[in-house]
Scaffold this motif. Structure first.
Motif, PDB file in Angstrom:
ATOM      1  N   TYR A   1       0.836  -1.200   0.000  1.00  0.00           N
ATOM      2  CA  TYR A   1       0.000   0.000   0.000  1.00  0.00           C
ATOM      3  C   TYR A   1       0.877   1.259   0.000  1.00  0.00           C
ATOM      4  O   TYR A   1       0.625   2.209  -0.765  1.00  0.00           O
ATOM      5  CB  TYR A   1      -0.918  -0.003   1.215  1.00  0.00           C
ATOM      6  CG  TYR A   1      -1.826   1.212   1.300  1.00  0.00           C
ATOM      7  CD1 TYR A   1      -3.044   1.240   0.624  1.00  0.00           C
ATOM      8  CD2 TYR A   1      -1.466   2.328   2.056  1.00  0.00           C
ATOM      9  CE1 TYR A   1      -3.876   2.348   0.695  1.00  0.00           C
ATOM     10  CE2 TYR A   1      -2.286   3.444   2.131  1.00  0.00           C
ATOM     11  CZ  TYR A   1      -3.501   3.454   1.447  1.00  0.00           C
ATOM     12  OH  TYR A   1      -4.303   4.555   1.516  1.00  0.00           O
ATOM     13  N   LEU A   2       1.911   1.259   0.838  1.00  0.00           N
ATOM     14  CA  LEU A   2       2.802   2.424   0.908  1.00  0.00           C
ATOM     15  C   LEU A   2       3.507   2.659  -0.421  1.00  0.00           C
ATOM     16  O   LEU A   2       3.638   3.806  -0.872  1.00  0.00           O
ATOM     17  CB  LEU A   2       3.825   2.223   2.025  1.00  0.00           C
ATOM     18  CG  LEU A   2       3.277   2.115   3.456  1.00  0.00           C
ATOM     19  CD1 LEU A   2       4.415   1.882   4.443  1.00  0.00           C
ATOM     20  CD2 LEU A   2       2.475   3.344   3.848  1.00  0.00           C
TER      21      LEU A   2
ATOM     22  N   LEU B   1       1.190   4.340  -2.784  1.00  0.00           N
ATOM     23  CA  LEU B   1       1.088   5.789  -2.578  1.00  0.00           C
ATOM     24  C   LEU B   1       2.170   6.522  -3.369  1.00  0.00           C
ATOM     25  O   LEU B   1       1.900   7.546  -4.024  1.00  0.00           O
ATOM     26  CB  LEU B   1       1.226   6.123  -1.088  1.00  0.00           C
ATOM     27  CG  LEU B   1       0.115   5.671  -0.132  1.00  0.00           C
ATOM     28  CD1 LEU B   1       0.498   5.985   1.309  1.00  0.00           C
ATOM     29  CD2 LEU B   1      -1.214   6.334  -0.482  1.00  0.00           C
TER      30      LEU B   1
ATOM     31  N   ALA C   1       1.565   8.852  -6.961  1.00  0.00           N
ATOM     32  CA  ALA C   1       1.959  10.260  -7.019  1.00  0.00           C
ATOM     33  C   ALA C   1       2.930  10.536  -8.155  1.00  0.00           C
ATOM     34  O   ALA C   1       3.050  11.688  -8.603  1.00  0.00           O
ATOM     35  CB  ALA C   1       2.598  10.667  -5.689  1.00  0.00           C
TER      36      ALA C   1
ATOM     37  N   GLY D   1      -3.478   2.013  -2.710  1.00  0.00           N
ATOM     38  CA  GLY D   1      -2.525   3.076  -2.430  1.00  0.00           C
ATOM     39  C   GLY D   1      -2.383   4.025  -3.601  1.00  0.00           C
ATOM     40  O   GLY D   1      -2.371   5.254  -3.434  1.00  0.00           O
TER      41      GLY D   1
ATOM     42  N   ALA E   1      -5.433   6.202  -3.794  1.00  0.00           N
ATOM     43  CA  ALA E   1      -5.527   7.178  -2.711  1.00  0.00           C
ATOM     44  C   ALA E   1      -4.812   8.473  -3.091  1.00  0.00           C
ATOM     45  O   ALA E   1      -5.200   9.562  -2.650  1.00  0.00           O
ATOM     46  CB  ALA E   1      -4.926   6.602  -1.437  1.00  0.00           C
ATOM     47  N   MET E   2      -3.800   8.346  -3.928  1.00  0.00           N
ATOM     48  CA  MET E   2      -3.059   9.529  -4.392  1.00  0.00           C
ATOM     49  C   MET E   2      -3.547  10.011  -5.752  1.00  0.00           C
ATOM     50  O   MET E   2      -3.422  11.197  -6.078  1.00  0.00           O
ATOM     51  CB  MET E   2      -1.564   9.182  -4.496  1.00  0.00           C
ATOM     52  CG  MET E   2      -0.927   8.790  -3.168  1.00  0.00           C
ATOM     53  SD  MET E   2      -0.859  10.147  -1.985  1.00  0.00           S
ATOM     54  CE  MET E   2       0.681  10.933  -2.499  1.00  0.00           C
TER      55      MET E   2
ATOM     56  N   VAL F   1       5.433  14.029  -0.896  1.00  0.00           N
ATOM     57  CA  VAL F   1       5.007  12.637  -1.068  1.00  0.00           C
ATOM     58  C   VAL F   1       5.650  11.762   0.010  1.00  0.00           C
ATOM     59  O   VAL F   1       4.985  10.921   0.629  1.00  0.00           O
ATOM     60  CB  VAL F   1       5.370  12.119  -2.475  1.00  0.00           C
ATOM     61  CG1 VAL F   1       5.039  10.629  -2.614  1.00  0.00           C
ATOM     62  CG2 VAL F   1       4.646  12.920  -3.544  1.00  0.00           C
TER      63      VAL F   1
ATOM     64  N   THR G   1       3.784  12.206   3.240  1.00  0.00           N
ATOM     65  CA  THR G   1       2.492  11.498   3.246  1.00  0.00           C
ATOM     66  C   THR G   1       2.693  10.009   3.498  1.00  0.00           C
ATOM     67  O   THR G   1       1.981   9.392   4.305  1.00  0.00           O
ATOM     68  CB  THR G   1       1.758  11.713   1.906  1.00  0.00           C
ATOM     69  OG1 THR G   1       1.484  13.097   1.731  1.00  0.00           O
ATOM     70  CG2 THR G   1       0.457  10.918   1.861  1.00  0.00           C
ATOM     71  N   VAL G   2       3.661   9.431   2.805  1.00  0.00           N
ATOM     72  CA  VAL G   2       3.943   8.004   2.945  1.00  0.00           C
ATOM     73  C   VAL G   2       4.436   7.691   4.355  1.00  0.00           C
ATOM     74  O   VAL G   2       3.989   6.720   4.978  1.00  0.00           O
ATOM     75  CB  VAL G   2       4.976   7.554   1.894  1.00  0.00           C
ATOM     76  CG1 VAL G   2       5.396   6.102   2.131  1.00  0.00           C
ATOM     77  CG2 VAL G   2       4.428   7.721   0.488  1.00  0.00           C
TER      78      VAL G   2
ATOM     79  N   LYS H   1       1.616   7.629   6.936  1.00  0.00           N
ATOM     80  CA  LYS H   1       0.845   6.388   6.881  1.00  0.00           C
ATOM     81  C   LYS H   1       1.658   5.227   7.450  1.00  0.00           C
ATOM     82  O   LYS H   1       1.115   4.354   8.149  1.00  0.00           O
ATOM     83  CB  LYS H   1       0.439   6.093   5.439  1.00  0.00           C
ATOM     84  CG  LYS H   1      -0.515   4.913   5.302  1.00  0.00           C
ATOM     85  CD  LYS H   1      -1.842   5.190   5.986  1.00  0.00           C
ATOM     86  CE  LYS H   1      -2.806   4.032   5.828  1.00  0.00           C
ATOM     87  NZ  LYS H   1      -4.106   4.290   6.478  1.00  0.00           N
TER      88      LYS H   1
END
Length: 379
Positions: free
Chosen positions: A159-160, A163, A167, A195, A198-199, A321, A324-325, A328
């Motif tokens: 998931y990470l 993200l 992006a 992920g 989400a971005m 970015v 954000t990562v 999370k």
């Protein structure tokens, strides 16, 4: 007569002195006869058990990939002063793996780690012949009195990485080179896609199946087909860095798996979902050594256990970015996992997880459907 009396008096005096000395010595003689006390704390302890651990790998150890990550865990066990280890690499799933596992058991290994999904049935079969041996099978679901299965919540790291990839894409098309359509791989693709979206809600993830864990040439060809379709980020569920190399050659971005693959594609590599088996492998061997190891368990370690994580993000990833990562990631490390919390739609756009609901572990472990945004089939 006087002389006799005098001699008698002297003799009597000597007898009296001897009697007095004998009485004075008596307590010491009695004390000497008492049994000596044993200092139990000083008693020699039983020699600690030396554990012999075996590892079976589906691909070459090399310097990257799934087997490499497991072998780093083996090295942590080997560093223990009470353990010795051995491994066999590039063992095909099926009859060959059964032969290798049985051979290890015959050689007196105390615990055997079988590290590929296709080793599941051979592990179960051999375990019945050697009930005194502890078996640990990676990524499967079968277990018995002397077999436990284990895996990690690598979907958290997936998931990470999603993200990051979401992006960084410019075409909104991301490629995913995947091995086999089994729950482990499907779950990872879904987490990665969630992920990504989400971005970037407009992005899609295109999947190509190779039907192999390790075949660098085939993996690279699969990546090239995704590049030809316009994908500008290539992710993978494969053992080699071939997909990373294909992305580097094409001048696009990539996301690795199993270990940090940045050295193979320094200009392309955004990050990797990585394994860290060492801490848990050491705990397993310690449990075998002290007799507390348990069979018939299913273990699913998380980011909290330090088994799964992501590699450092590349210099091309913007700071916002990364922030954000990392935020999370901190949530996951703290135990807050909402990756598979609804609302979640399937490929057909149907709501399969309601808002606020979370997919149960049993359903995650048996996942056989794709989320919205995945282009591909689960077969």
């Amino acid at each position: 007569m006087k002389k006799l009396l005098k001699l008698f008096s002297v003799s009597a005096a000597c007898m009296a002195l001897l009697f007095l000395f004998a009485c004075a010595e008596a307590p010491e003689e009695k004390k000497a006869e008492e049994p000596a006390k044993v200092d139990e704390a000083a008693a020699p302890a039983e020699a600690p058990k030396t554990v012999k651990a075996g590892f079976v790998y589906v691909s070459p150890v090399g310097d990257a990939g799934f087997s490499y990550a497991h072998d780093q865990g083996r090295a942590a066990v080997e560093a223990l002063d009470y353990a010795s280890t051995s491994f066999v690499e590039s063992v095909p799933e099926g009859a060959d793996s059964e032969r290798v596992i049985r051979n290890m058991a015959r050689k007196g290994f105390d615990v055997i780690f079988t590290t590929s999904f296709g080793y599941m049935d051979p592990t179960i079969k051999v375990s019945k012949e050697f009930p005194e041996v502890s078996f640990m099978h990676c990524s499967g679901f079968k277990k018995s009195a002397n077999v436990s299965n284990y895996f990690g919540r690598i979907y958290q790291a997936r998931y990470l990485t999603g993200l990051v990839a979401g992006a960084m894409t410019k075409t909104n098309k991301l490629g995913y080179v995947a091995a086999f359509p089994i729950p482990e791989v499907i779950r990872g693709i879904n987490a990665y896609t969630l992920g990504v979206q989400a971005m970037n809600p407009d992005a899609e993830v295109r999947v190509v199946w190779t039907k192999t864990w390790y075949d660098p040439a085939l993996e690279k060809d699969a990546a090239k087909s995704l590049l030809d379709a316009g994908c500008d980020v290539i992710a993978q569920h494969q053992d080699s860095p071939a997909a990373q190399e294909a992305a580097e050659e094409a001048g696009v971005y990539s996301v690795g798996y199993n270990s940090d693959m940045s050295s193979f594609a320094p200009k392309a590599h955004l990050t990797s979902a990585v394994w860290n088996w060492g801490p848990e492998y050491v705990k397993v061997v310690e449990a075998v050594r002290n007799g507390t190891w348990k069979g018939d368990e299913s273990l699913w370690w998380s980011m909290q256990d330090d088994v799964v994580d992501i590699a450092p993000m590349g210099p091309m990833v913007p700071e916002d970015v990364k922030n954000t990562v990392n935020a999370k990631r901190d949530e996951l490390k703290a135990g807050t996992d909402t990756i598979f919390t609804g609302p979640i739609m399937n490929q057909a756009g149907e709501e399969v997880v309601a808002k606020g609901a979370t997919i149960a572990d049993g359903d995650l472990l048996g996942m056989n459907w794709f989320v919205k945004g995945v282009v591909g089939t689960v077969k």
